[in-house]
Design an enzyme around this catalytic site. Structure first.
Site, PDB file in Angstrom:
ATOM      1  N   ASP A 227       1.245  -1.575   0.340  1.00 25.67           N
ATOM      2  CA  ASP A 227       0.279  -0.458  -0.242  1.00 25.67           C
ATOM      3  C   ASP A 227       1.027   1.325  -0.297  1.00 25.67           C
ATOM      4  OD1 ASP A 227      -2.084  -1.542   0.335  1.00 25.67           O
ATOM      5  OD2 ASP A 227      -2.529  -1.387   2.028  1.00 25.67           O
ATOM      6  N   GLY A 228       2.071   1.207   0.908  1.00 26.90           N
ATOM      7  CA  GLY A 228       2.675   2.316   0.577  1.00 26.90           C
ATOM      8  C   GLY A 228       3.604   2.412  -0.297  1.00 26.90           C
TER       9      GLY A 228
ATOM     10  N   GLU B 147      -5.570   9.644   4.584  1.00 34.36           N
ATOM     11  CA  GLU B 147      -5.941  10.633   5.797  1.00 34.36           C
ATOM     12  C   GLU B 147      -4.818  11.686   6.451  1.00 34.36           C
ATOM     13  OE1 GLU B 147      -2.749   9.277   6.892  1.00 34.36           O
ATOM     14  OE2 GLU B 147      -3.838   7.536   7.403  1.00 34.36           O
TER      15      GLU B 147
ATOM     16  N   ARG C  55      -8.520  18.340  23.614  1.00 37.39           N
ATOM     17  CA  ARG C  55      -7.515  18.675  24.334  1.00 37.39           C
ATOM     18  C   ARG C  55      -7.043  17.031  23.659  1.00 37.39           C
ATOM     19  NH1 ARG C  55      -9.855  22.523  27.372  1.00 37.39           N
ATOM     20  NH2 ARG C  55      -8.582  24.401  27.381  1.00 37.39           N
TER      21      ARG C  55
ATOM     22  N   TYR D  88      -4.424   4.110   9.745  1.00 40.68           N
ATOM     23  CA  TYR D  88      -4.450   5.030  10.799  1.00 40.68           C
ATOM     24  C   TYR D  88      -5.767   5.218  11.308  1.00 40.68           C
ATOM     25  CZ  TYR D  88      -2.092   7.681  14.270  1.00 40.68           C
ATOM     26  OH  TYR D  88      -1.724   8.595  15.166  1.00 40.68           O
TER      27      TYR D  88
ATOM     28  N   SER E 145      -6.804   2.049  12.974  1.00 35.22           N
ATOM     29  CA  SER E 145      -5.785   2.076  14.865  1.00 35.22           C
ATOM     30  C   SER E 145      -6.647   3.012  15.817  1.00 35.22           C
ATOM     31  CB  SER E 145      -4.633   2.576  14.096  1.00 35.22           C
ATOM     32  OG  SER E 145      -3.900   1.535  13.559  1.00 35.22           O
TER      33      SER E 145
HETATM   34  P1  NAD Z   1       3.435   1.091   5.480  1.00 33.58           P
HETATM   35  O1  NAD Z   1       3.395   1.252   3.778  1.00 33.58           O
HETATM   36  O2  NAD Z   1       4.265   0.643   5.937  1.00 33.58           O
HETATM   37  O3  NAD Z   1       2.293   0.781   5.938  1.00 33.58           O
HETATM   38  C1  NAD Z   1       0.971   1.151   7.339  1.00 33.58           C
HETATM   39  C2  NAD Z   1       0.344  -0.151   7.294  1.00 33.58           C
HETATM   40  O4  NAD Z   1      -0.240   0.891   6.544  1.00 33.58           O
HETATM   41  C3  NAD Z   1       0.816  -0.895   5.883  1.00 33.58           C
HETATM   42  O5  NAD Z   1       0.467  -2.246   6.825  1.00 33.58           O
HETATM   43  C4  NAD Z   1       0.063  -1.284   5.205  1.00 33.58           C
HETATM   44  O6  NAD Z   1      -0.320  -2.183   4.517  1.00 33.58           O
HETATM   45  C5  NAD Z   1      -1.141  -0.303   6.046  1.00 33.58           C
HETATM   46  N1  NAD Z   1      -1.951   0.531   5.058  1.00 33.58           N
HETATM   47  C6  NAD Z   1      -1.651   1.853   4.117  1.00 33.58           C
HETATM   48  N2  NAD Z   1      -2.823   2.105   3.676  1.00 33.58           N
HETATM   49  C7  NAD Z   1      -4.159   0.811   4.110  1.00 33.58           C
HETATM   50  C8  NAD Z   1      -5.151   1.552   3.911  1.00 33.58           C
HETATM   51  N3  NAD Z   1      -5.900   2.075   3.238  1.00 33.58           N
HETATM   52  N4  NAD Z   1      -5.854   0.446   4.353  1.00 33.58           N
HETATM   53  C9  NAD Z   1      -6.066  -1.008   5.279  1.00 33.58           C
HETATM   54  N5  NAD Z   1      -4.013  -0.551   5.381  1.00 33.58           N
HETATM   55  C10 NAD Z   1      -3.235   0.423   4.726  1.00 33.58           C
HETATM   56  O7  NAD Z   1       3.358   2.445   5.608  1.00 33.58           O
HETATM   57  P2  NAD Z   1       3.504   3.835   4.920  1.00 33.58           P
HETATM   58  O8  NAD Z   1       4.043   4.414   4.017  1.00 33.58           O
HETATM   59  O9  NAD Z   1       4.374   5.333   6.463  1.00 33.58           O
HETATM   60  O10 NAD Z   1       2.455   4.311   4.713  1.00 33.58           O
HETATM   61  C11 NAD Z   1       1.459   5.308   5.324  1.00 33.58           C
HETATM   62  C12 NAD Z   1      -0.061   5.090   5.854  1.00 33.58           C
HETATM   63  O11 NAD Z   1       0.743   3.926   6.872  1.00 33.58           O
HETATM   64  C13 NAD Z   1      -0.844   6.384   6.596  1.00 33.58           C
HETATM   65  O12 NAD Z   1      -1.475   6.608   5.376  1.00 33.58           O
HETATM   66  C14 NAD Z   1      -0.993   5.569   7.626  1.00 33.58           C
HETATM   67  O13 NAD Z   1      -2.920   5.263   6.753  1.00 33.58           O
HETATM   68  C15 NAD Z   1      -0.618   3.910   7.719  1.00 33.58           C
HETATM   69  N6  NAD Z   1       0.120   4.367   9.054  1.00 33.58           N
HETATM   70  C16 NAD Z   1      -0.863   3.635  10.096  1.00 33.58           C
HETATM   71  C17 NAD Z   1      -0.471   3.736  11.666  1.00 33.58           C
HETATM   72  C18 NAD Z   1      -1.092   3.053  12.453  1.00 33.58           C
HETATM   73  O14 NAD Z   1      -2.294   2.404  12.080  1.00 33.58           O
HETATM   74  N7  NAD Z   1      -1.082   2.981  13.926  1.00 33.58           N
HETATM   75  C19 NAD Z   1       1.248   4.492  11.679  1.00 33.58           C
HETATM   76  C20 NAD Z   1       1.239   4.690  11.343  1.00 33.58           C
HETATM   77  C21 NAD Z   1       0.895   4.611   9.382  1.00 33.58           C
END
Ligand code: NAD
Length: 267
Positions: free
Chosen positions: A48-49, A125, A150, A165, A168
Site C-alpha cells: 500500500d505504501g 488520511e 484537548r 490509521y 487504529s
Molecule cells: P506502510 O506502507 O508500512 O503502511 C503501514 C501499514 O498500513 C501497512 O501494513 C499497510 O498495508 C497499511 N495500510 C496503508 N494503507 C492502508 C489502507 N488504506 N487500509 C488498510 N491498511 C493500510 O507505511 P507508509 O508507507 O508510511 O504508509 C503510510 C500509511 O500507513 C499512512 O497513511 C497510515 O494510514 C498508515 N499508518 C498506520 C499507522 C497505525 O495504524 N498506527 C501508523 C502509521 C502509519
C-alpha cells in the site's frame, strides 16, 4: 494507440523480480509502451505504501492517470493483483482498457500565521498532532464551533483510508462508495473539565472542517506519508476533494471480503 504505462516499485527482492517479469511481458505486447513521463496507467509493485507514494507523484494528474497495484507482500488495500498473476493482469488490460473505479480523496489546506498556505490531496488520511505537550484545538464544522479538543491529536480520513490509521484510533470502517470524510480523536482528554464528543464522526460531502490550533510551538500535520511540521501553523481546512483517484478495475475484490481477509480471517 499504445497505452502508456509507468511502473513504480519498492526495492524488495520480490518486487524487483516482478518488475523484471512485467517488463518482459509488456515488451512482447503491442498494446503497451513503458514510459518515464506522462503515463496513462501507473502500475505499482510492492505494498500500500508503494501505491501511496505513486499517488503523490501523480496527484496533479488524476484526471488522466489510472492506477493498478500488484502486491508482493501480504494483502494490500490498494493492491489487487498478486505477483504470480502478471500474465492474467496484462491480458485483462488488453481487453478492458478504459474501465475504472474511482474513490474519494481528502482536500487539505494548511494555513500559516504569516498568511501562506499549502494545499495537498490525501488518499488515506491527514493527522494533526503535537509532540510532547497536549494539543489544544478548536474544531469547526461548516464554520460553526463544534468542540475544543484537548489530547494527542486528530485524524481525518477518506473512506479507503478508514482501514488504515483511522482504524487504529478506533474509527469506523467506511465503504469507499460513500462520499465522506471521518474525524477521529487520538487520545482525547475527557474529564469533568475537558469534554469532546469522544466518538468518530462521519462528515458529508457538502460540509467542511477547520481545525484552529490554540497551542504555541511545533505541530505536525501528516498527509499520508508526507508531513508538514514546525511552528506557525494557524489552521487546517478539510473537505472532500473534487478530484478522485481512478483505479483500473480489472480485478476488483469485494470490499468487505478484503476487510475480512485483512483483519479477521485466521487462515
Ligand atoms: P506502510 O506502507 O508500512 O503502511 C503501514 C501499514 O498500513 C501497512 O501494513 C499497510 O498495508 C497499511 N495500510 C496503508 N494503507 C492502508 C489502507 N488504506 N487500509 C488498510 N491498511 C493500510 O507505511 P507508509 O508507507 O508510511 O504508509 C503510510 C500509511 O500507513 C499512512 O497513511 C497510515 O494510514 C498508515 N499508518 C498506520 C499507522 C497505525 O495504524 N498506527 C501508523 C502509521 C502509519
Amino acid at each position: 494507440m499504445r497505452l502508456k504505462i509507468g511502473i513504480i516499485h519498492n526495492n524488495e527482492a520480490k518486487s524487483l523480480k516482478v518488475h523484471e517479469d512485467l517488463l518482459k511481458l509488456v515488451a512482447k505486447n503491442d498494446n503497451f509502451t513503458v514510459v518515464e513521463h506522462d503515463p496513462e496507467l501507473v502500475i505499482t509493485i510492492g505494498g500500500d505504501g508503494t501505491l501511496l507514494s505513486a499517488f503523490h507523484r501523480y496527484s496533479h494528474k488524476l484526471d488522466t492517470v489510472r492506477f493498478l497495484g500488484v502486491h508482493t507482500g501480504h494483502l494490500g488495500f490498494y493492491t489487487d493483483w498478486r505477483d504470480y498473476e502478471l500474465e492474467e493482469m496484462v491480458d485483462s488490460l488488453c481487453s478492458d482498457r478504459d474501465k475504472s473505479v474511482s474513490y474519494p480523496l481528502l482536500d487539505v489546506v494548511v494555513n500559516f500565521e504569516d498568511g501562506r498556505h499549502k494545499h495537498f490531496l490525501a488518499m488515506n488520511e491527514s493527522t494533526v498532532r503535537k509532540g510532547n505537550r497536549t494539543m489544544v484545538a478548536d474544531v469547526y464544522i461548516k464554520d460553526e464551533l463544534f468542540e475544543r479538543f484537548r489530547g494527542d491529536g486528530l485524524s481525518i480520513s477518506t473512506p479507503t483510508g478508514s482501514t488504515a490509521y483511522n482504524k487504529s484510533v478506533g474509527g469506523a470502517v467506511v465503504h469507499p462508495s460513500i462520499s465522506a470524510m471521518q474525524l477521529a480523536e487520538i487520545a482525547s482528554l475527557n474529564n469533568r473539565v475537558f469534554r469532546t464528543l469522544g466518538s468518530p464522526s462521519i462528515i458529508g460531502p457538502d460540509e467542511w472542517i477547520e481545525i484552529f490550533l490554540n497551542t504555541d510551538g511545533k505541530h505536525m500535520v501528516t498527509i499520508d506519508q508526507l508531513d508538514v511540521s514546525g511552528g506557525g501553523i494557524r489552521s487546517i481546512q478539510y473537505k472532500i476533494a473534487e478530484e478522485r483517484i481512478h483505479f483500473a478495475s480489472y480485478k476488483h475484490m469485494h470490499f468487505w471480503h478484503r476487510v475480512k481477509d485483512a483483519f479477521i480471517r485466521e487462515d
